[in-house]
Write an enzyme that holds these catalytic residues in place. Structure first.
Site, PDB file in Angstrom:
ATOM      1  N   LYS A 110       0.755  -1.233   0.053  1.00 24.35           N
ATOM      2  CA  LYS A 110       0.014   0.025   0.041  1.00 24.35           C
ATOM      3  C   LYS A 110       0.836   1.299   0.009  1.00 24.35           C
ATOM      4  CE  LYS A 110      -2.148  -0.828   3.643  1.00 24.35           C
ATOM      5  NZ  LYS A 110      -1.280  -2.397   4.315  1.00 24.35           N
ATOM      6  N   SER A 111       1.669   1.336   1.041  1.00 24.33           N
ATOM      7  CA  SER A 111       2.558   2.508   1.130  1.00 24.33           C
ATOM      8  C   SER A 111       3.350   2.773  -0.170  1.00 24.33           C
ATOM      9  CB  SER A 111       3.666   2.520   2.187  1.00 24.33           C
ATOM     10  OG  SER A 111       2.850   2.146   3.410  1.00 24.33           O
ATOM     11  N   ASP A 152      -3.352   6.202   4.488  1.00 28.38           N
ATOM     12  CA  ASP A 152      -2.652   4.912   4.537  1.00 28.38           C
ATOM     13  C   ASP A 152      -2.960   3.923   5.749  1.00 28.38           C
ATOM     14  OD1 ASP A 152      -0.879   2.727   4.014  1.00 28.38           O
ATOM     15  OD2 ASP A 152       0.957   4.123   3.789  1.00 28.38           O
ATOM     16  N   CYS A 170      -1.716  -8.518  -2.599  1.00 26.26           N
ATOM     17  CA  CYS A 170      -0.616  -9.498  -2.811  1.00 26.26           C
ATOM     18  C   CYS A 170      -0.857 -10.868  -2.371  1.00 26.26           C
ATOM     19  CB  CYS A 170       0.616  -8.726  -2.203  1.00 26.26           C
ATOM     20  SG  CYS A 170       2.014  -9.654  -2.463  1.00 26.26           S
ATOM     21  N   ARG A 213       1.173 -11.120  12.801  1.00 27.98           N
ATOM     22  CA  ARG A 213       0.487  -9.673  12.291  1.00 27.98           C
ATOM     23  C   ARG A 213      -0.452  -9.983  11.367  1.00 27.98           C
ATOM     24  NH1 ARG A 213       2.809  -3.725  11.108  1.00 27.98           N
ATOM     25  NH2 ARG A 213       4.430  -4.556  12.679  1.00 27.98           N
TER      26      ARG A 213
HETATM   27  N1  LIG Z   1       4.758  -2.088  -5.558  1.00 28.83           N
HETATM   28  C1  LIG Z   1       5.814  -1.846  -4.772  1.00 28.83           C
HETATM   29  N2  LIG Z   1       6.921  -1.331  -5.370  1.00 28.83           N
HETATM   30  C2  LIG Z   1       8.012  -1.303  -4.483  1.00 28.83           C
HETATM   31  N3  LIG Z   1       8.222  -1.997  -3.491  1.00 28.83           N
HETATM   32  C3  LIG Z   1       7.361  -2.612  -2.854  1.00 28.83           C
HETATM   33  C4  LIG Z   1       6.171  -2.685  -3.516  1.00 28.83           C
HETATM   34  N4  LIG Z   1       5.217  -3.570  -2.885  1.00 28.83           N
HETATM   35  C5  LIG Z   1       5.822  -4.111  -2.055  1.00 28.83           C
HETATM   36  N5  LIG Z   1       7.072  -3.434  -1.927  1.00 28.83           N
HETATM   37  C6  LIG Z   1       8.211  -3.645  -1.013  1.00 28.83           C
HETATM   38  O1  LIG Z   1       7.510  -4.505   0.097  1.00 28.83           O
HETATM   39  C7  LIG Z   1       7.774  -3.648   1.371  1.00 28.83           C
HETATM   40  C8  LIG Z   1       6.287  -3.356   1.813  1.00 28.83           C
HETATM   41  O2  LIG Z   1       5.402  -2.783   1.208  1.00 28.83           O
HETATM   42  P1  LIG Z   1       4.808  -1.327   1.761  1.00 28.83           P
HETATM   43  O3  LIG Z   1       5.315  -1.019   2.949  1.00 28.83           O
HETATM   44  O4  LIG Z   1       4.370  -0.702   0.727  1.00 28.83           O
HETATM   45  O5  LIG Z   1       3.370  -2.386   2.145  1.00 28.83           O
HETATM   46  P2  LIG Z   1       2.104  -1.790   3.084  1.00 28.83           P
HETATM   47  O6  LIG Z   1       0.960  -2.543   2.628  1.00 28.83           O
HETATM   48  O7  LIG Z   1       2.061  -0.300   3.081  1.00 28.83           O
HETATM   49  O8  LIG Z   1       2.369  -2.407   4.718  1.00 28.83           O
HETATM   50  P3  LIG Z   1       1.872  -1.939   5.955  1.00 28.83           P
HETATM   51  O9  LIG Z   1       0.365  -1.919   5.981  1.00 28.83           O
HETATM   52  O10 LIG Z   1       2.358  -3.331   6.910  1.00 28.83           O
HETATM   53  O11 LIG Z   1       2.349  -0.719   6.225  1.00 28.83           O
HETATM   54  C9  LIG Z   1       8.245  -2.244   0.848  1.00 28.83           C
HETATM   55  O12 LIG Z   1       9.175  -1.911   1.849  1.00 28.83           O
HETATM   56  C10 LIG Z   1       8.826  -2.608  -0.316  1.00 28.83           C
HETATM   57  O13 LIG Z   1      10.058  -2.899  -0.133  1.00 28.83           O
HETATM   58  O1  LIG Z   2      -5.580   0.937  11.341  1.00 25.73           O
HETATM   59  P1  LIG Z   2      -5.252  -0.222  10.640  1.00 25.73           P
HETATM   60  O2  LIG Z   2      -5.984  -0.295   9.302  1.00 25.73           O
HETATM   61  O3  LIG Z   2      -4.972  -1.472  11.275  1.00 25.73           O
HETATM   62  O4  LIG Z   2      -3.869   0.201   9.888  1.00 25.73           O
HETATM   63  C1  LIG Z   2      -2.790   0.555  10.426  1.00 25.73           C
HETATM   64  C2  LIG Z   2      -1.722  -0.519  10.624  1.00 25.73           C
HETATM   65  O5  LIG Z   2      -1.472  -1.157   9.372  1.00 25.73           O
HETATM   66  C3  LIG Z   2       0.045  -1.288   9.358  1.00 25.73           C
HETATM   67  O6  LIG Z   2       0.408  -0.618   8.351  1.00 25.73           O
HETATM   68  C4  LIG Z   2       0.072  -2.856   9.247  1.00 25.73           C
HETATM   69  O7  LIG Z   2       1.228  -3.240   9.106  1.00 25.73           O
HETATM   70  C5  LIG Z   2       0.412  -0.840  10.662  1.00 25.73           C
HETATM   71  O8  LIG Z   2       1.738  -0.015  10.483  1.00 25.73           O
HETATM   72  C6  LIG Z   2      -0.658   0.166  11.197  1.00 25.73           C
HETATM   73  O9  LIG Z   2      -0.431   0.045  12.499  1.00 25.73           O
END
Ligand SMILES: Nc1ncnc2c1ncn2[C@@H]1O[C@H](COP(=O)(O)OP(=O)(O)OP(=O)(O)O)[C@@H](O)[C@H]1O
Ligand SMILES: O=P(O)(O)OC[C@H]1O[C@](O)(CO)[C@@H](O)[C@@H]1O
Length: 503
Positions: free
Chosen positions: A197-198, A286, A322, A356
């Site tokens: 997502k991020s 996010d 994913c 988690r």
């Molecule tokens: N589309 C992408 N492009 C580049 N890197 C990615 C991508 N998807 C995943 N990754 C890699 O996987 C890791 C985890 O992805 P990301 O932090 O974007 O997930 P997330 O869904 O935001 O996680 P969370 O909800 O736990 O914060 C990133 O640090 C990156 O290295």
């Molecule tokens: O509030 P929600 O929807 O659980 O999402 C936030 C959480 O998701 C995450 O990104 C999952 O890894 C955490 O960093 C965060 O605490």
């Protein structure tokens, strides 16, 4: 000879000039035609098997851009119904697009239940949150993974079922005054932890910047509930716990779900605060936003905000998923080095993240069409639902539905661009990531290895070993299936075991 030279020179240039002016005039005529079309509300239904609406539009748009240095305005009220579809039947397309089979029937009862809940407020929690960390975690202007290539588009468009027309009738009627309000956009991410997502959020901001979608910069920011959480919890060499809790009080345990809601509320408040103060135009929320209740909460807050302010925030849902095992492992591997685990032993971080993921999976409900009325009630009757799966390599559809009664050029342009972004995500950004995953799991067999390459490979072998022990096939299968009976046994079951025992 001189004559021949001049005549060939002249004829070359005349034909060049002729071509140049002719193509300009052609574009101009097309533009005028299109402006004329703007006065006629039209619905465009195309089946992507036969014709792609986007590709035709984009050829025109790209040509226009080349000559006039700006994007062409869209024709007025268009409805784009976009679902990935192999067949011709729109209802099949709807069914194929549904992630949750139990909700694919057209019975409106669940919708009514949800609508009844619409005014329910999120329950306050006793936890104290540090608001200082709620500023956007990322703002436009930063450079992210490289932006690659000139886009050429090919997005699947199909005709909608009458179900969506019914939904539209249920949407709030729009007051003409709403149209005079300042326009802002809220992208609500939905997806499991480590689904990307991020990363996608950063790419979206980059894409909108690079394409100068609205002809002027879009001030955008990412508001991450995880950042709020990190400032309020205690990071241990083990589970991430809430203050004044016992060691078992892992913040991700569904028992502590209410506390997580508080972090999300702070992040959302901060986002709306920045919108109210005109700091940003487009915000990305996010968080996993993994339950219907959470999403319902967001739409409620947004509706109130829209009613009480001089701003009209249009929400969009962007689901990121994913399910490829290599991708999951690679993503979790990278998570082991983030702020949640800094300095912790690698294997305990991976184990904690596996737990988690399992916790989240147990309560995760993909965003689906029974929630469309709720979304549309907070969105002037529009429904914008985008999906990116496995960094864009898996084909999933988007749902875009404009309220016929409102002509909004800016929203049209933006939505079209986001549709292009999500439909072509792998081509623009995803491929860099999928290459990296491939390299990570690739067995390097080169004989000419320098000592530092050798050391890197040893390190990487260790990571891969830990990952495949914890994310073994039975764990991955458990993750894949929803509400399965969990069984224990085998080294990789540790996370399942811990998660089960602590619920
Ligand atoms: N589309 C992408 N492009 C580049 N890197 C990615 C991508 N998807 C995943 N990754 C890699 O996987 C890791 C985890 O992805 P990301 O932090 O974007 O997930 P997330 O869904 O935001 O996680 P969370 O909800 O736990 O914060 C990133 O640090 C990156 O290295
Ligand atoms: O509030 P929600 O929807 O659980 O999402 C936030 C959480 O998701 C995450 O990104 C999952 O890894 C955490 O960093 C965060 O605490």
């Amino acid at each position: 000879m001189l004559y021949t030279f001049y005549s060939s020179f002249l004829s070359d240039h005349i034909s060049f000039l002729h071509e140049y002016f002719f193509s300009r005039i052609k574009v101009f005529i097309l533009y005028i035609t299109r402006l004329f079309l703007q006065t006629i509300p039209i619905s465009i239904f195309h089946n992507y098997n036969t014709m792609s609406f986007s590709s035709q539009e984009d050829i025109f748009d790209d040509t226009f851009y080349k000559f006039f240095g700006m994007h062409i305005p869209n024709p007025a009220p268009i409805e784009i119904y976009s679902l990935q579809n192999e067949g011709n039947n729109p209802y099949d397309a709807l069914q194929q697009s549904c992630l949750h089979s139990s909700t694919t029937n057209l019975d409106q009862t669940p919708v009514n239940d949800l609508l009844d809940n619409i005014s329910r407020e999120a329950e306050p929690s006793d936890i104290e949150i540090n608001n200082s960390s709620s500023s956007p975690s990322s703002v436009r202007g930063r450079s992210y993974d490289s932006f690659c290539g000139i886009p050429s588009y090919d997005s699947p468009i199909t005709k909608p079922s009458s179900f969506y027309n019914d939904l539209q009738l249920r949407a709030d009627t729009t007051s003409p005054l709403t149209l005079l309000k300042a326009k802002k956009y809220l992208v609500v991410l939905v997806g499991l932890p480590a689904s990307g997502k991020s990363s996608v959020a950063k790419h979206l901001i980059d894409y909108l910047d690079q394409n100068n979608v609205l002809g002027q910069p879009i001030r955008s920011g990412i508001y991450n509930a995880g950042d709020v959480r990190r400032s309020s919890v205690i990071i241990t060499n083990g589970p991430i716990i809430i203050p004044n809790g016992s060691v078992e009080d892992d913040i991700f345990n569904p028992r502590n779900a209410k506390k997580k809601e508080e972090f999300a509320r702070v992040a959302l408040d901060s986002l709306l605060h920045d919108m109210a103060n005109d700091v940003i135009d487009l915000a990305i929320f996010d968080a996993t936003n993994s339950t219907i209740e959470r999403r319902n909460y967001i739409w409620n807050v947004l509706r109130t905000f829209n009613n009480e302010s001089n701003i009209m925030v249009t929400p969009l849902v962007l689901e990121v998923s994913c399910d490829k095992s290599e991708y999951i492992k690679y993503n979790v591997h990278n998570k082991a080095f983030n702020k949640d685990y800094c300095g912790n032993p690698y294997s305990s971080s991976i184990l904690d993240f596996a737990k988690r993921l399992l916790y989240y999976k147990k309560q995760f409900t993909p965003f689906n069409e029974i929630e469309y009325p709720l979304l549309s009630s907070a969105s002037n009757g529009n429904i914008f639902h985008f999906r990116i799966s496995n960094a864009g390599i898996s084909s999933v559809g988007n749902m875009i539905m404009f309220n016929k009664d409102i002509f909004d050029l800016e929203t049209n342009l933006l939505i079209r661009e986001i549709e292009k972004f999500s439909s072509n995500y792998h081509r623009y950004y995803g491929y860099c990531y999928t290459d990296r995953v491939e390299n990570f799991f690739d067995n390097c067999t080169s004989n000419k290895q320098t000592p530092s390459v050798k050391a890197e490979n040893i390190q990487r072998d260790y990571y891969r070993k830990v990952l495949s022990e914890i994310f073994n096939s039975s764990f991955l299968e458990t993750l894949r299936m929803t509400n399965v009976e969990l069984s224990c046994g085998g080294s990789g079951e540790q996370a399942i075991h811990i998660a089960n025992n602590s619920i």
